[in-house]
Design a protein around this motif. Structure first.
Motif, PDB file in Angstrom:
ATOM      1  N   LEU A 253      20.635   0.149  11.399  1.00 40.28           N
ATOM      2  CA  LEU A 253      21.613   0.428  10.345  1.00 40.28           C
ATOM      3  C   LEU A 253      22.370   1.717  10.653  1.00 40.28           C
ATOM      4  O   LEU A 253      23.592   1.797  10.513  1.00 40.28           O
ATOM      5  N   LEU A 256      24.812   0.998  13.324  1.00 43.03           N
ATOM      6  CA  LEU A 256      25.941   0.226  12.794  1.00 43.03           C
ATOM      7  C   LEU A 256      26.914   1.135  12.050  1.00 43.03           C
ATOM      8  O   LEU A 256      28.131   0.997  12.171  1.00 43.03           O
ATOM      9  N   MET A 257      26.358   2.065  11.266  1.00 46.60           N
ATOM     10  CA  MET A 257      27.220   2.994  10.526  1.00 46.60           C
ATOM     11  C   MET A 257      28.057   3.830  11.495  1.00 46.60           C
ATOM     12  O   MET A 257      29.240   4.049  11.277  1.00 46.60           O
ATOM     13  N   PRO A 350      29.163   2.857   4.466  1.00 42.41           N
ATOM     14  CA  PRO A 350      29.558   1.452   4.358  1.00 42.41           C
ATOM     15  C   PRO A 350      29.332   0.943   2.937  1.00 42.41           C
ATOM     16  O   PRO A 350      28.272   1.144   2.366  1.00 42.41           O
TER      17      PRO A 350
ATOM     18  N   ILE B  29      18.489  -7.032  10.372  1.00 44.53           N
ATOM     19  CA  ILE B  29      19.606  -6.181   9.974  1.00 44.53           C
ATOM     20  C   ILE B  29      20.901  -6.519  10.692  1.00 44.53           C
ATOM     21  O   ILE B  29      21.988  -6.339  10.160  1.00 44.53           O
ATOM     22  N   SER B  34      28.990  -5.398   6.058  1.00 47.34           N
ATOM     23  CA  SER B  34      28.953  -3.949   5.859  1.00 47.34           C
ATOM     24  C   SER B  34      28.881  -3.574   4.378  1.00 47.34           C
ATOM     25  O   SER B  34      28.378  -2.512   4.028  1.00 47.34           O
ATOM     26  N   VAL B  35      29.362  -4.479   3.521  1.00 46.47           N
ATOM     27  CA  VAL B  35      29.302  -4.189   2.082  1.00 46.47           C
ATOM     28  C   VAL B  35      27.871  -3.940   1.639  1.00 46.47           C
ATOM     29  O   VAL B  35      27.604  -3.148   0.740  1.00 46.47           O
ATOM     30  N   HIS B  37      25.415  -2.667   3.391  1.00 44.30           N
ATOM     31  CA  HIS B  37      24.676  -1.629   4.115  1.00 44.30           C
ATOM     32  C   HIS B  37      24.009  -0.631   3.175  1.00 44.30           C
ATOM     33  O   HIS B  37      22.859  -0.264   3.363  1.00 44.30           O
ATOM     34  N   THR B  38      24.756  -0.199   2.168  1.00 36.91           N
ATOM     35  CA  THR B  38      24.197   0.826   1.293  1.00 36.91           C
ATOM     36  C   THR B  38      23.010   0.312   0.477  1.00 36.91           C
ATOM     37  O   THR B  38      21.955   0.940   0.484  1.00 36.91           O
ATOM     38  N   LEU B  40      21.115  -2.037   1.231  1.00 31.63           N
ATOM     39  CA  LEU B  40      20.052  -2.323   2.193  1.00 31.63           C
ATOM     40  C   LEU B  40      19.320  -1.043   2.584  1.00 31.63           C
ATOM     41  O   LEU B  40      18.089  -1.018   2.657  1.00 31.63           O
TER      42      LEU B  40
END
Lengths: 463, 103
Positions: A253, A256-257, A350, B29, B34-35, B37-38, B40
């Motif tokens: 993650l 990805l960010m 994101p 993952i 991307s929406v 991501h937070t 998650l």
């Protein structure tokens, strides 16, 4: 006997719920259920541990203390999580993460006395202590930065100091095993703990506030690893799977960010942005920009057929999500089509903008992902940029020397008119000039996003 | 070196779990919009609160007259609980809003 068999099954179920939960969390339609599934698994694992765990055939004691601590923690956790504003969510997550790290470190501190030094488990304990302490201290600093309580701070040679501390932690850890007296070992152990805390602080302090979400995600995976160390310590599969899953998922993650910002993790952590800025400033030539008044802006928006709003970090900082929704409704009532163009890293986290706008009940259909937005921007009469900067900077396409070169952007310059709301001409978090602001199509509307939007709404009513 | 090998041998199963879980985490993952991501990140944050189980065990093992261990363990359980409970509640609040706007 039966008890411990049941506990094994409970742990298996717990592990499966974590995997399922994470998997469901990664799809919009099942995400909420996934969270509940993981929570249910967690509850089961906790209750199972309390009632069925046996130490050398004996049940756990001090149940009164344990339940008291669980009750206090639950009340504190729920009230903090309920009260927090959605815009302050990242720092809340960071704080929770720090507590998990602290929990892992404290476990090591207690258990350290219980094991003979030559046991392999001591290495695991040290790992858990160091990672937990770094994660805890780092998360608290990250929290402070996001909450605006701690300023960026760095001094010359800080990276070298950090490396030295890290080296000292390793050396002291090795020293532990060289057969020192038990008093010396204890002293050494606490020194390592203290150094880890200091490292956590120094590791996060120099990183810019806007990069904090990446750091939090990284520290999140750290804590996962610390929790997994506990799994080793107690031969406990549910801690192991839970911790490692978070560790690896969190790492991905984080990457990805970073990818979404077209930066490497190393770049974020070492923060070479500062150095690159001077080169990318392009001689600091500041063309002319045009200011636009509130009433003119209101006229432009009210008589447009289609307006596309580009929200950014400034919107989040000003807590202007409700104000922008009000303006949107007013414009819609006048027959103007209003949509939002969401850059994946707008707000530097994101999904930040999605969460923010969702809080203000902006309908889902109005949010355009970047690709759709870029198709529609050419047909927009006006683009209203609210506190976004780097995600609309044409330098990402045109200037190979720019640190954000290659990052996909919203091509707002294709619209007929661009109105930029910012607090000042100060560059965005990347610290680079934005030539968009100096283009003839662009007008600047200075001020705090919320105030400006409220005034705009009033002005639109009068048009 | 011998200690290391012995350690490895003794914990082969756990090490297998670690390796497989790493791949699983990456796999799960990698396909996330991307929406999400937070939420998650927040959900994962709650899941690593599983460390609380360790804290409970520490607490439960401590002798009732070992005051320092009890105090530290008490603190550890509180912190772990906040991590777990707060984490899941925040994630749920976040996702609740996603749900709301879809209708």
């Amino acid at each position: 006997m039966i008890g411990s068999s049941i506990l094994s099954i409970i742990y298996l179920v717990g592990s499966v719920t974590f995997i399922l939960g994470l998997k469901m969390l990664s799809r919009p339609d099942t995400a909420r259920k996934g969270n509940l599934v993981a929570a249910a698994g967690m509850l089961l694992a906790i209750l199972g541990t309390i009632f069925l765990y046996r130490v050398n055939g004996e049940p756990l004691h001090n149940l009164g203390w344990i339940f008291a601590a669980l009750a206090i923690g639950s009340i504190a956790g729920v009230s903090a999580a309920r009260k927090v504003k959605m815009t302050a969510m990242p720092e809340m997550v960071s704080l929770f993460n720090g507590m998990g790290g602290a929990c892992a470190a404290l476990i090591s501190i207690i258990e350290f006395a219980h094991y003979p030094l030559m046991d392999g488990m001591v290495v695991i304990m040290l790992l858990s202590l160091v990672i937990g302490a770094v994660s805890c201290a780092g998360s608290i600093i990250a929290y402070g930065k996001l909450a605006g309580k701690i300023k960026d701070f760095s001094f010359n040679g800080q990276h070298i100091v950090n490396l030295l501390i890290l080296g000292a932690i390793v050396i002291l850890s090795v020293l532990l095993f060289t057969g020192l007296s038990s008093a010396a070992v204890t002293a050494l152990f606490y020194t390592i703990c203290a150094l880890s805390l200091v490292y956590g602080v120094l590791f996060v302090l120099p990183i810019g506030g806007a990069d904090m979400p990446v750091v939090i995600s990284l520290l999140n995976s750290f804590t996962g690893v610390a929790a997994a160390c506990g799994g080793f310590l107690y031969d406990n599969p549910v801690m192991l799977t839970g911790g490692i899953l978070v560790g690896s998922a969190g790492t991905i993650l984080t990457i990805l960010m970073c990818n979404a910002m077209n930066r490497s993790l190393k770049n974020v952590l070492i923060g070479s942005f500062g150095g690159a800025t001077a080169a990318a400033g392009g001689g600091g030539e500041q063309g002319h920009y045009r200011e636009i008044s509130l009433s003119d802006t209101a006229v432009v928006l009210a008589y447009a057929n289609k307006v596309i709003v580009v929200p950014g970090y400034g919107l989040a900082v000003a807590q202007a999500q409700h104000a922008v929704h009000e303006l949107e409704k007013l414009l819609e009532d006048r027959g103007v089509t209003v949509k939002y163009a969401i850059h994946p890293v707008a707000g530097r986290m994101p999904g930040h903008m999605n969460v923010l706008l969702a809080e203000a009940d902006v309908p889902y259909e109005k949010l355009l992902e970047m690709e759709d937005a870029n198709n529609e921007l050419a047909t927009a009469d006006a683009v209203l940029i609210l506190g976004a900067n780097d995600v609309v900077n044409p330098a990402a396409k045109t200037n190979p020397a720019s640190p954000i070169y290659g990052m996909p952007i919203l091509e707002v310059e294709n619209a007929k008119a661009v109105i930029v709301n910012k607090r000042s001409m100060k560059p965005g978090y990347a610290g680079i000039e934005n030539e968009l602001f100096f283009q003839p199509k662009t007008s600047m509307l200075f001020g705090d996003a919320r105030k400006v939007l409220q005034d705009l709404a009033a002005a639109v009513k009068e048009v | 070196m011998d200690t290391l090998l012995a350690f490895f041998h003794q914990h082969t199963e756990l090490i297998y779990i670690v390796i497989l879980s790493i791949f699983l985490g990456v796999e799960v993952i990698s396909r996330v919009p991307s929406v999400l991501h937070t939420p998650l990140m927040s959900g994962a944050n709650a899941i690593h609160g599983v460390v609380i189980i360790g804290a409970i065990i520490v607490m439960g093992k401590a002798e009732p007259d070992n005051i320092p261990a009890l105090i530290i363990g008490f603190l550890a359980v509180i912190l772990g609980t906040i991590n777990v409970v707060g984490g899941f509640v925040v994630t749920d609040r976040m996702l609740e809003m996603f749900k709301g706007k879809k209708k």
